[in-house]
Design an enzyme around this catalytic site. Structure first.
Site, PDB file in Angstrom:
ATOM      1  N   PRO A  92       0.893  -1.232  -0.159  1.00  0.00           N
ATOM      2  CA  PRO A  92      -0.010  -0.082  -0.001  1.00  0.00           C
ATOM      3  C   PRO A  92       0.752   1.388  -0.103  1.00  0.00           C
ATOM      4  O   PRO A  92       0.247   2.307  -0.442  1.00  0.00           O
ATOM      5  CB  PRO A  92      -0.715  -0.176   1.214  1.00  0.00           C
ATOM      6  CG  PRO A  92      -0.487  -1.322   1.892  1.00  0.00           C
ATOM      7  CD  PRO A  92       0.695  -2.004   1.124  1.00  0.00           C
ATOM      8  N   GLU A 119       1.103  -7.968   7.655  1.00  0.00           N
ATOM      9  CA  GLU A 119       1.005  -6.465   7.333  1.00  0.00           C
ATOM     10  C   GLU A 119       2.244  -6.375   6.441  1.00  0.00           C
ATOM     11  O   GLU A 119       2.886  -5.263   6.494  1.00  0.00           O
ATOM     12  CB  GLU A 119       1.570  -6.091   8.756  1.00  0.00           C
ATOM     13  CG  GLU A 119       0.375  -6.212   9.731  1.00  0.00           C
ATOM     14  CD  GLU A 119      -0.701  -5.367   9.428  1.00  0.00           C
ATOM     15  OE1 GLU A 119      -2.114  -5.803   9.742  1.00  0.00           O
ATOM     16  OE2 GLU A 119      -0.771  -4.240   8.741  1.00  0.00           O
ATOM     17  N   ARG A 161      -0.326  -7.750 -21.850  1.00  0.00           N
ATOM     18  CA  ARG A 161      -0.882  -7.049 -23.048  1.00  0.00           C
ATOM     19  C   ARG A 161       0.085  -6.190 -23.784  1.00  0.00           C
ATOM     20  O   ARG A 161      -0.192  -5.889 -24.928  1.00  0.00           O
ATOM     21  CB  ARG A 161      -2.096  -6.488 -22.484  1.00  0.00           C
ATOM     22  CG  ARG A 161      -1.986  -5.146 -21.670  1.00  0.00           C
ATOM     23  CD  ARG A 161      -3.486  -4.714 -21.316  1.00  0.00           C
ATOM     24  NE  ARG A 161      -4.341  -4.194 -22.650  1.00  0.00           N
ATOM     25  CZ  ARG A 161      -4.112  -2.979 -23.142  1.00  0.00           C
ATOM     26  NH1 ARG A 161      -3.262  -2.213 -22.518  1.00  0.00           N
ATOM     27  NH2 ARG A 161      -4.948  -2.536 -24.196  1.00  0.00           N
ATOM     28  N   ASP A 176      -4.526   3.247 -25.887  1.00  0.00           N
ATOM     29  CA  ASP A 176      -5.055   3.166 -24.609  1.00  0.00           C
ATOM     30  C   ASP A 176      -5.172   4.534 -23.794  1.00  0.00           C
ATOM     31  O   ASP A 176      -4.479   5.422 -24.026  1.00  0.00           O
ATOM     32  CB  ASP A 176      -4.010   2.237 -23.610  1.00  0.00           C
ATOM     33  CG  ASP A 176      -4.092   0.954 -24.028  1.00  0.00           C
ATOM     34  OD1 ASP A 176      -5.209   0.294 -24.550  1.00  0.00           O
ATOM     35  OD2 ASP A 176      -3.339  -0.140 -23.662  1.00  0.00           O
TER      36      ASP A 176
HETATM   37  N1  JDK Z   1      -2.421  -0.869  -3.647  1.00  0.00           N
HETATM   38  C1  JDK Z   1      -2.486  -1.792  -2.536  1.00  0.00           C
HETATM   39  C2  JDK Z   1      -1.519  -2.807  -2.292  1.00  0.00           C
HETATM   40  C3  JDK Z   1      -2.073  -3.590  -1.164  1.00  0.00           C
HETATM   41  C4  JDK Z   1      -1.172  -4.574  -0.494  1.00  0.00           C
HETATM   42  C5  JDK Z   1      -0.143  -5.367  -1.047  1.00  0.00           C
HETATM   43  C6  JDK Z   1       0.667  -6.132  -0.496  1.00  0.00           C
HETATM   44  C7  JDK Z   1       0.156  -6.557   0.832  1.00  0.00           C
HETATM   45  C8  JDK Z   1       0.573  -7.482   1.748  1.00  0.00           C
HETATM   46  C9  JDK Z   1       0.025  -7.353   2.792  1.00  0.00           C
HETATM   47  N2  JDK Z   1      -1.045  -6.220   2.655  1.00  0.00           N
HETATM   48  C10 JDK Z   1      -2.188  -5.851   3.703  1.00  0.00           C
HETATM   49  C11 JDK Z   1      -1.715  -4.655   4.534  1.00  0.00           C
HETATM   50  C12 JDK Z   1      -2.593  -3.820   4.940  1.00  0.00           C
HETATM   51  C13 JDK Z   1      -2.343  -2.869   5.576  1.00  0.00           C
HETATM   52  C14 JDK Z   1      -0.893  -2.392   5.946  1.00  0.00           C
HETATM   53  C15 JDK Z   1      -0.359  -1.174   6.553  1.00  0.00           C
HETATM   54  N3  JDK Z   1      -0.375  -1.572   7.920  1.00  0.00           N
HETATM   55  C16 JDK Z   1      -0.787  -0.354   8.738  1.00  0.00           C
HETATM   56  C17 JDK Z   1      -0.478  -0.838  10.274  1.00  0.00           C
HETATM   57  C18 JDK Z   1       1.059  -0.958  10.442  1.00  0.00           C
HETATM   58  C19 JDK Z   1       1.614  -1.870   9.632  1.00  0.00           C
HETATM   59  C20 JDK Z   1       1.157  -1.621   8.062  1.00  0.00           C
HETATM   60  C21 JDK Z   1      -0.042  -3.275   5.197  1.00  0.00           C
HETATM   61  C22 JDK Z   1      -0.502  -4.350   4.455  1.00  0.00           C
HETATM   62  C23 JDK Z   1      -0.907  -5.847   1.370  1.00  0.00           C
HETATM   63  C24 JDK Z   1      -1.626  -4.909   0.898  1.00  0.00           C
HETATM   64  N4  JDK Z   1      -3.056  -2.761  -0.704  1.00  0.00           N
HETATM   65  N5  JDK Z   1      -3.588  -1.959  -1.577  1.00  0.00           N
END
Ligand code: JDK
Length: 250
Positions: A92, A119, A161, A176
């Protein structure tokens, strides 16, 4: 192109066996290998996570299994190992995944995806492999998923693609949204096909006028209109030279 994916949910990557990516694999244009992270653990429970140092919610993925998995992939046979791979880590907190990044990744011979769960992955894994490889920590949007596998599907489709010969009509990614060029950064306008009338609804006359110039202009105007409504931020970025004076007045 070779793609390796390390995941605790190999079945989540089944969609890579169908449609565009599936056909590209069958044609040998894509070599996709999915690896179960748990096969790189050695305890009875195949443990891949543990509590976070410093406390806080959730669990963190342990570095050892990731290290063994990535080392195993990197060590794969000399003959089958194209140039140095790029490591793509969905997160994220990553850099936004854009069409420009898809184009950049589509030019690389080998991508390794590290979709985490919980996480995230112990930071030392990124630090360790960041010393030898190009690492992209990538977000696919401003929303929070439960893991990175869905992001791998999104990134893989956007990249695949663009590979030569993968899309039926080689031109179809030229126009695109977000593709470089005169329509750069404009969203696509509406599309129509037969029948000419459906539930009392016809189609825009210009599209059956046979006047290609008028069709092109109509499409650009519609793209501009749609973009102005849905993504006014893209209008700011639009290359003014690519738009007629008329467009800029409206
Ligand atoms: N664009 C996008 C990509 C992803 C994504 C990609 C890869 C993973 C691997 C695990 N998660 C879940 C997640 C949820 C929340 C957090 C934040 N968290 C806050 C409290 C302190 C620790 C960190 C981190 C990881 C993922 C989420 N979500 N959206």
């Amino acid at each position: 192109m070779r793609l390796d994916v390390v995941t605790i949910f190999p079945e989540y990557l089944e969609p890579l066996n169908v449609s565009l990516v599936g056909k590209a694999r069958a044609r040998g244009q894509l070599d996709v290998r999915v690896h179960d992270l748990r096969s790189f653990t050695h305890d009875r429970h195949h443990t891949v996570d543990d509590t976070p140092y410093g406390g806080g919610p959730g669990m963190v993925m342990k570095p050892e299994p990731w290290g063994e998995a990535l080392d195993s992939i990197l060590a794969s046979g000399e003959a089958e190992r194209p140039a140095r791979p790029v490591l793509v880590v969905p997160t994220p907190s990553g850099r936004p995944f854009t069409q420009a990044l898809a184009v950049e990744l589509a030019e690389r011979p080998w991508l390794i995806f590290a979709p985490a769960r919980y996480e995230g992955i112990d930071r030392r894994v990124i630090e360790e492999y960041g010393e030898h490889l190009e690492v992209h920590e990538v977000s696919i949007g401003d929303y929070v998923l439960a893991g990175g596998e869905a992001a791998v599907l999104v990134i893989t489709e956007a990249v695949a693609r663009l590979l030569p010969g993968v899309l039926g009509n080689a031109e179809s990614h030229r126009d695109d949204s977000f593709a470089p060029g005169a329509m750069a950064d404009l969203l696509e306008g509406p599309v129509y096909t037969k029948p000419p009338e459906w539930r009392g609804r016809g189609i825009p006359e210009v599209l059956v006028s046979g006047h290609h110039g008028k069709v092109a202009r109509w499409r650009r105007d519609e793209a501009f209109r749609r973009t102005s409504v849905n993504r006014p931020d893209l209008i700011e970025r639009c290359d003014p030279a690519a738009l007629d004076k008329h467009d800029r007045k409206t």
